[in-house]
Write an enzyme that holds these catalytic residues in place. Structure first.
Site, PDB file in Angstrom:
ATOM      1  N   SER A 120      25.648 -24.466   8.188  1.00  9.07           N
ATOM      2  CA  SER A 120      25.067 -24.632   9.521  1.00  9.07           C
ATOM      3  C   SER A 120      26.194 -24.687  10.562  1.00  9.07           C
ATOM      4  O   SER A 120      26.979 -23.745  10.648  1.00  9.07           O
ATOM      5  CB  SER A 120      24.184 -25.884   9.548  1.00  9.07           C
ATOM      6  OG  SER A 120      23.374 -25.908  10.690  1.00  9.07           O
ATOM      7  N   ASP A 178      14.279 -20.459   6.279  1.00 14.19           N
ATOM      8  CA  ASP A 178      15.177 -21.044   7.282  1.00 14.19           C
ATOM      9  C   ASP A 178      14.737 -20.515   8.650  1.00 14.19           C
ATOM     10  O   ASP A 178      14.918 -19.341   8.972  1.00 14.19           O
ATOM     11  CB  ASP A 178      16.628 -20.658   6.990  1.00 14.19           C
ATOM     12  CG  ASP A 178      17.628 -21.397   7.873  1.00 14.19           C
ATOM     13  OD1 ASP A 178      17.233 -21.836   8.970  1.00 14.19           O
ATOM     14  OD2 ASP A 178      18.793 -21.513   7.466  1.00 14.19           O
ATOM     15  N   HIS A 228      16.122 -24.640   6.067  1.00 14.91           N
ATOM     16  CA  HIS A 228      17.524 -24.678   6.497  1.00 14.91           C
ATOM     17  C   HIS A 228      18.338 -25.734   5.756  1.00 14.91           C
ATOM     18  O   HIS A 228      19.494 -25.510   5.410  1.00 14.91           O
ATOM     19  CB  HIS A 228      17.573 -24.936   8.004  1.00 14.91           C
ATOM     20  CG  HIS A 228      18.965 -25.013   8.550  1.00 14.91           C
ATOM     21  ND1 HIS A 228      19.801 -23.912   8.610  1.00 14.91           N
ATOM     22  CD2 HIS A 228      19.682 -26.046   9.057  1.00 14.91           C
ATOM     23  CE1 HIS A 228      20.963 -24.271   9.131  1.00 14.91           C
ATOM     24  NE2 HIS A 228      20.918 -25.557   9.400  1.00 14.91           N
TER      25      HIS A 228
END
Length: 320
Positions: free
Chosen positions: A130, A266, A295
């Site tokens: 991320s 995601d 995610h």
């Protein structure tokens, strides 16, 4: 085995906006055996530098390391708390003059300063998910270090319009509600971090409301409002190509072997966009993780995807 948690003080630091951080502070964790290959770990939005942690308080990726995917005896691990975060590095929490505007490139340049201050020139494995995966991309583009292999999880080469929309709603709730607004912003964030399938599998309609409130209440007590707003700005600033014309050329010439991982459902960094970002590198492998978490898959269900990480790290040759 060496285990260090400490703070570097690195002098004056100017951000992209020209604002000054006086005596930049970087909190870090360094664990492992001296002389072993270095793994530089970049943490996500609300994460911290405690990747490995202690037996009493294990770090957020302890299972990856002790599970044998990145064995503690084979590497040494270094993680910096990003500036702007409330866990020890320079931030609005400990610096009343902290810059009003902060970008991803600011936090990456700070990390580069920290790595150099600790005397490292070569990184065996550069890894992050991320926001951490965004940092990996900037570090690779900057070419301040020789990087053998890089792993980018659930991150694209720019923050999507969809993600920015959620970030702006989070800002609005904080502006209106302060600390209570931070709780709502966290609850909103959780809806983007997890898939609808995972919610259906885990909660009844009655349970889910209690769970969301619990997550929000816990977060508002553990995180700082001003820090969260700065880090949302960092997320929104991410665009590897911003004000650059040579990104494609630079990435295509890197000798670094790159693995990207995308996760089913995601919402904010879809698998096809993660794969497209990875294809910009000369040596690239991609793995699609078919779980239903969304995610946050890079923080959970390690046995679903970490074996692919292990095999990638063992390979000496990587082709497209």
């Amino acid at each position: 085995m060496k285990y260090i948690v400490d703070t570097l003080e690195l002098g004056n630091f100017y951000t992209e906006s020209g604002e000054l951080i006086e005596n930049l502070k970087l909190r870090y964790e360094h664990v492992g055996y001296q002389g072993q290959p270095l793994v530089l770990v970049c943490h996500a939005l609300t994460g911290n530098h405690l990747t490995y942690g202690t037996d009493d308080e294990p770090g957020w990726w302890r299972e990856i390391i002790d599970g044998g995917y990145l064995p503690i005896h084979d590497y040494q691990f270094l993680t910096f708390n990003v500036i702007g975060s409330p866990f020890g590095s320079s931030s609005p929490l400990n610096d009343p003059k902290f810059p009003q505007r902060l970008t991803l490139r600011d936090i990456v340049r700070a990390i580069e300063s920290g790595v150099k201050a600790l005397g490292f020139e070569r990184i065996a494995i550069l890894i992050g998910g991320s926001l951490g995966g965004m940092q990996v991309q900037e570090l690779l583009y900057n070419r301040q270090f020789q990087v053998e292999k890089a792993v980018i999880l659930a991150a694209t080469d720019k923050t999507s319009s969809y993600s920015r929309a959620f970030n702006d709603i989070a800002r609005q709730t904080i502006h209106i509600g302060g600390k209570e607004g931070l709780s709502i912003a966290r609850q909103l964030g959780f809806l983007t971090y997890r898939s609808s399938k995972s919610y259906e599998a885990r909660f009844t309609p009655e349970q889910v409301v209690s769970y969301q409130h619990h997550q929000g209440d816990k977060f508002k007590e553990s995180f700082d409002v001003a820090c969260y707003k700065r880090l949302l700005d960092v997320l929104d600033s991410h665009n590897l190509d911003r004000d650059r014309t040579d990104v494609a050329e630079v990435l295509a010439q890197l000798d670094t072997k790159v693995l990207t991982l995308g996760f089913t459902d995601d919402l904010i960094y879809p698998d096809d966009q993660v794969r497209a970002m990875g294809s910009r590198f000369q040596y690239h492998r991609h793995f699609f993780v078919p779980d239903n978490v969304g995610h946050d898959g890079f923080l959970l269900n390690f046995n679903d995807w970490a074996p692919n990480l292990y095999h990638f790290l063992k390979k000496s040759k990587v082709r497209r």
